[in-house]
Design a protein around this motif. Sequence first.
Motif, PDB file in Angstrom:
ATOM      1  N   LEU A  79       0.824  -1.204   0.000  1.00 44.86           N
ATOM      2  CA  LEU A  79       0.000   0.000   0.000  1.00 44.86           C
ATOM      3  C   LEU A  79       0.863   1.260   0.000  1.00 44.86           C
ATOM      4  O   LEU A  79       0.545   2.242  -0.687  1.00 44.86           O
ATOM      5  N   ARG A  80       1.952   1.243   0.745  1.00 39.93           N
ATOM      6  CA  ARG A  80       2.852   2.408   0.764  1.00 39.93           C
ATOM      7  C   ARG A  80       3.546   2.583  -0.586  1.00 39.93           C
ATOM      8  O   ARG A  80       3.725   3.711  -1.056  1.00 39.93           O
ATOM      9  N   ARG A 116      -4.829   7.127   1.001  1.00 39.46           N
ATOM     10  CA  ARG A 116      -5.831   8.135   0.681  1.00 39.46           C
ATOM     11  C   ARG A 116      -5.259   9.552   0.770  1.00 39.46           C
ATOM     12  O   ARG A 116      -5.700  10.451   0.039  1.00 39.46           O
ATOM     13  N   ASP A 117      -4.292   9.760   1.641  1.00 40.19           N
ATOM     14  CA  ASP A 117      -3.708  11.090   1.815  1.00 40.19           C
ATOM     15  C   ASP A 117      -3.017  11.587   0.549  1.00 40.19           C
ATOM     16  O   ASP A 117      -2.770  12.789   0.415  1.00 40.19           O
ATOM     17  N   THR A 118      -2.697  10.677  -0.362  1.00 40.34           N
ATOM     18  CA  THR A 118      -2.056  11.089  -1.618  1.00 40.34           C
ATOM     19  C   THR A 118      -3.070  11.593  -2.641  1.00 40.34           C
ATOM     20  O   THR A 118      -2.694  12.011  -3.734  1.00 40.34           O
ATOM     21  N   PHE A 145     -11.874   3.258   4.009  1.00 44.58           N
ATOM     22  CA  PHE A 145     -11.885   3.535   2.569  1.00 44.58           C
ATOM     23  C   PHE A 145     -12.828   4.707   2.268  1.00 44.58           C
ATOM     24  O   PHE A 145     -13.752   4.993   3.026  1.00 44.58           O
ATOM     25  N   ASP A 146     -12.583   5.351   1.118  1.00 47.40           N
ATOM     26  CA  ASP A 146     -13.448   6.460   0.694  1.00 47.40           C
ATOM     27  C   ASP A 146     -14.895   6.001   0.538  1.00 47.40           C
ATOM     28  O   ASP A 146     -15.828   6.680   0.976  1.00 47.40           O
ATOM     29  N   THR A 147     -15.057   4.864  -0.131  1.00 51.32           N
ATOM     30  CA  THR A 147     -16.377   4.388  -0.525  1.00 51.32           C
ATOM     31  C   THR A 147     -16.533   2.928  -0.114  1.00 51.32           C
ATOM     32  O   THR A 147     -15.603   2.137  -0.272  1.00 51.32           O
ATOM     33  N   ILE A 148     -17.716   2.602   0.399  1.00 53.31           N
ATOM     34  CA  ILE A 148     -18.022   1.224   0.779  1.00 53.31           C
ATOM     35  C   ILE A 148     -19.265   0.773   0.024  1.00 53.31           C
ATOM     36  O   ILE A 148     -20.310   1.422   0.089  1.00 53.31           O
TER      37      ILE A 148
END
Length: 260
Positions: A79-80, A116-118, A145-148
């Motif tokens: 993820l990173r 998400r911060d990116t 997450f942004d959307t579920i």
Amino acid sequence: MKKYLFRFLAAIGALTLLLTALMVLGLLLGTDEKPIPETAILEIDLEQQLVEYVPEDPVAQALSLAEGQMTVRQVTETLRWAAADERVVGLFAKVGAAPMGMAVIQELRDAVAAFRDTGKFSVAHAETFGEFGPGSGAYYLASSFDTIYLQPSGDIGLTGIMYESPFIKVALDKLHIQPRLSQRKEYKNAANLFTEESYTDAHRESISRLMEIQFNQLLGGISEARGLQTDAVRMLMDQAPLSAQEAFEGGLIDGLHYRD
């Protein structure tokens, strides 16, 4: 004699070099890695159980159930890496009731938050949260997450936290086994498994306090991530398990969709 010994060692050396070359060639020809396109979405399956580590020793690997499974570190590092790679524009994850502890879930949430911060999007999809058991941990992970999205026939078992502690003193008594254990004060509870038939006051107090801390962490994290009042999330928990439609109306999910 020296001449034959020299030839023997030379043959062994040549054979070793040949085998090494064949192994390297096999690795080069057998790789199935594909180049990453200019625009890509990282997809990850968080329904499967993650392990802390896979033993490096061959014997330990053969005896371990962790062989072939992803480790927590592999997922967080991926993820990173994806967050820093300009070719990766988003994240899609399949989330479910995988048996994960709160520490692992929190580490994964932090890695998703860093992604998400990116400015890249992140989507979580689940068939259900806790169809055959508690789904609080799985939903807590998905809330990062942004959307579920939830399958229309699914539900959310956002029912809080439950702890269980086994006690085997009665079984040991029947077998005429007397455990000999030392215990440092009443809050050291490991020995209670063998010496008690139920919770002591100190054991119950420590477990209750731990549950309270984790519940508040879960409640606060979901409230912040979903933009809901804490009391509203607590009310939804009290009403759970919730159908997909009820979860959508309560703001816990963003849509009812099948994965395809």
